[in-house]
Write a protein that holds these residues in place. Structure first.
Motif, PDB file in Angstrom:
ATOM      1  N   ASP A   1      -4.579  -5.161  -2.531  1.00 56.99           N
ATOM      2  CA  ASP A   1      -3.494  -6.131  -2.345  1.00 56.99           C
ATOM      3  C   ASP A   1      -3.681  -7.279  -3.323  1.00 56.99           C
ATOM      4  OD1 ASP A   1      -2.368  -4.677  -0.242  1.00 56.99           O
ATOM      5  OD2 ASP A   1      -3.675  -5.623   1.234  1.00 56.99           O
ATOM      6  N   VAL A   2      -2.611  -7.582  -4.055  1.00 61.38           N
ATOM      7  CA  VAL A   2      -2.662  -8.628  -5.070  1.00 61.38           C
ATOM      8  C   VAL A   2      -1.463  -9.550  -4.878  1.00 61.38           C
ATOM      9  CG1 VAL A   2      -2.686  -9.142  -7.544  1.00 61.38           C
ATOM     10  CG2 VAL A   2      -3.794  -7.071  -6.692  1.00 61.38           C
ATOM     11  N   ILE A   3      -1.704 -10.855  -4.921  1.00 61.43           N
ATOM     12  CA  ILE A   3      -0.622 -11.839  -4.848  1.00 61.43           C
ATOM     13  C   ILE A   3      -0.428 -12.431  -6.238  1.00 61.43           C
ATOM     14  CG2 ILE A   3       0.133 -14.034  -3.864  1.00 61.43           C
ATOM     15  CD1 ILE A   3      -1.393 -13.331  -1.339  1.00 61.43           C
TER      16      ILE A   3
ATOM     17  N   GLU B   1       1.831 -14.960  -8.706  1.00 56.24           N
ATOM     18  CA  GLU B   1       2.787 -16.068  -8.820  1.00 56.24           C
ATOM     19  C   GLU B   1       3.468 -15.984 -10.180  1.00 56.24           C
ATOM     20  OE1 GLU B   1       3.047 -20.945  -8.415  1.00 56.24           O
ATOM     21  OE2 GLU B   1       1.134 -19.971  -8.800  1.00 56.24           O
TER      22      GLU B   1
ATOM     23  N   HIS C   1       6.037 -16.116  -5.111  1.00 56.05           N
ATOM     24  CA  HIS C   1       4.809 -15.347  -4.917  1.00 56.05           C
ATOM     25  C   HIS C   1       5.186 -13.939  -4.445  1.00 56.05           C
ATOM     26  CE1 HIS C   1       3.250 -19.468  -4.729  1.00 56.05           C
ATOM     27  NE2 HIS C   1       2.094 -18.959  -5.126  1.00 56.05           N
TER      28      HIS C   1
ATOM     29  N   LYS D   1       3.633 -10.282  -3.186  1.00 57.53           N
ATOM     30  CA  LYS D   1       2.460  -9.552  -2.715  1.00 57.53           C
ATOM     31  C   LYS D   1       2.644  -8.089  -3.071  1.00 57.53           C
ATOM     32  CE  LYS D   1      -0.431  -8.598   1.320  1.00 57.53           C
ATOM     33  NZ  LYS D   1      -0.620  -8.804   2.785  1.00 57.53           N
TER      34      LYS D   1
ATOM     35  N   SER E   1       1.018  -4.276  -3.172  1.00 64.05           N
ATOM     36  CA  SER E   1       0.025  -3.364  -2.607  1.00 64.05           C
ATOM     37  C   SER E   1       0.020  -2.086  -3.435  1.00 64.05           C
ATOM     38  CB  SER E   1       0.342  -3.057  -1.144  1.00 64.05           C
ATOM     39  OG  SER E   1       0.256  -4.232  -0.343  1.00 64.05           O
TER      40      SER E   1
ATOM     41  N   THR F   1      -5.913  -5.328 -11.070  1.00 63.81           N
ATOM     42  CA  THR F   1      -5.242  -6.609 -10.818  1.00 63.81           C
ATOM     43  C   THR F   1      -4.642  -7.170 -12.106  1.00 63.81           C
ATOM     44  OG1 THR F   1      -6.743  -7.099  -8.990  1.00 63.81           O
ATOM     45  CG2 THR F   1      -5.559  -8.953  -9.966  1.00 63.81           C
TER      46      THR F   1
ATOM     47  N   THR G   1       5.375  -5.793  -1.008  1.00 62.13           N
ATOM     48  CA  THR G   1       5.408  -5.953   0.450  1.00 62.13           C
ATOM     49  C   THR G   1       5.895  -7.324   0.894  1.00 62.13           C
ATOM     50  OG1 THR G   1       3.071  -6.611   0.444  1.00 62.13           O
ATOM     51  CG2 THR G   1       3.567  -4.282   0.766  1.00 62.13           C
ATOM     52  N   ASP G   2       5.914  -8.310  -0.023  1.00 62.37           N
ATOM     53  CA  ASP G   2       6.364  -9.640   0.394  1.00 62.37           C
ATOM     54  C   ASP G   2       6.839 -10.414  -0.826  1.00 62.37           C
ATOM     55  OD1 ASP G   2       6.923 -11.781   2.046  1.00 62.37           O
ATOM     56  OD2 ASP G   2       4.900 -12.622   1.922  1.00 62.37           O
TER      57      ASP G   2
ATOM     58  N   ASP H   1       7.849 -14.375  -1.557  1.00 67.95           N
ATOM     59  CA  ASP H   1       7.775 -15.691  -0.913  1.00 67.95           C
ATOM     60  C   ASP H   1       8.095 -16.780  -1.936  1.00 67.95           C
ATOM     61  OD1 ASP H   1       7.357 -17.671   0.930  1.00 67.95           O
ATOM     62  OD2 ASP H   1       5.171 -17.686   0.697  1.00 67.95           O
TER      63      ASP H   1
END
Length: 301
Positions: A67-69, A71, A81, A83, A85, A110, A161-162, A164
């Protein structure tokens, strides 16, 4: 048995047992001899030459997830941001490459994810990032798979997955959404008011039509009644003028009685002596005679 021989035999057995090791299912073990790659051992009980061979490491062959976030900034200058996976595994036939070619595979993956995301997202506005997140995931999977195959890694799936955005941006988006909904609600309310006004006007027009028809029917029946009254009076020996005067007087007093019996009526001043009804009849007869004379003069021309 010689004690020295027994001790020596014990150390030999102990040394042989120290060379035994097990490898778990879906795991590969790397054996090195004097620092050089020797072999790859699969699941089960394995043996290495004691003091010569060394277990350099183990690699899992299971599907792993990272999992990598990230920006980044969108085309409309909104920081967001994401996310990401990534699901990957090490190919069984490329364990050597996976173990020796990469010092830190997670950092390598990453870095590729950051590179792809920051190449794709700045081409989109914020709304498109939400709509086209599947395209972003496919781009990550495609580019990452191509890059990592050289190192023995197979990329199974990449998911966004997200998403933000900045908190102020989310508040603004909610306000825009609320304003749009209020606008739609106002349009529906306006349509409802317009329909109500139209239907009310139609109902009023129908009411006026029926009211006019009722008045016309009422006057028709009054005229028919007056005609019958005049005929009855003529049969009683009263001429038409006297009969008309009698009817006018009767209607005059009926009107006064109706006004007087209504407690909610406004003050109305009307002549109530018998001569008033006679004068009214005289004026009506004079007016009708004048109208008839004008009509006859026009017809002669």
């Amino acid at each position: 048995m010689n004690p020295i021989t027994g001790i020596l035999l014990f150390f030999i057995v102990l040394t042989l047992f120290s060379g035994l090791f097990t490898v778990k299912q879906q795991t590969a073990a790397i054996i090195e001899r004097f620092g050089k790659f020797r072999s790859i051992r699969q699941a089960g009980l394995q043996f290495k030459v004691p003091y010569i061979d060394r277990l350099a490491g183990r690699i899992s062959l299971k599907i792993q997830q990272l999992d990598v976030i990230v920006e980044t900034k969108t085309r409309d200058d909104v920081f967001v941001h994401l996310k990401i996976s990534v699901q990957f595994l090490i190919q069984r036939d490329h364990v050597y490459d996976a173990f020796y070619k990469l010092q830190n595979p997670h950092e390598q993956i990453t870095a590729f994810i950051f590179d792809v995301v920051r190449a794709e997202v700045p081409k989109m506005i914020l709304d498109d990032v939400f709509v086209k997140k599947e395209e972003i995931a496919l781009a990550i999977q495609r580019d990452l798979k191509e890059a990592m195959l050289n190192y023995g890694y197979d990329i199974i799936k990449a998911l966004v997955t997200d998403i933000d955005p900045d908190e102020n941006v989310k508040i603004a988006m909610n306000r825009i959404n609320a304003a749009e909904r209020e606008k739609v609600a106002a349009q529906h309310e306006g349509d409802a008011q317009r329909i109500l006004i139209v239907e009310r006007a139609k109902a009023e027009a129908e009411s006026k039509r029926l009211q006019g028809k009722g008045i016309a029917d009422q006057r028709r029946e009054i005229a028919r009644g007056l005609e019958e009254s005049v005929e009855v009076l003529n049969n009683a020996g009263i001429n038409s003028q006297e009969a008309s005067a009698l009817i006018v007087i009767t209607q005059h007093y009926d009107t006064l009685q109706s006004i007087g019996s209504d407690t909610n009526s406004n003050l109305i001043l009307l002549p109530n002596n018998p001569a008033a009804a006679s004068n009214m009849l005289t004026d009506m007869v004079t007016s009708l005679s004048a109208v008839n004379a004008i009509s006859d003069a026009k017809n002669k021309k």
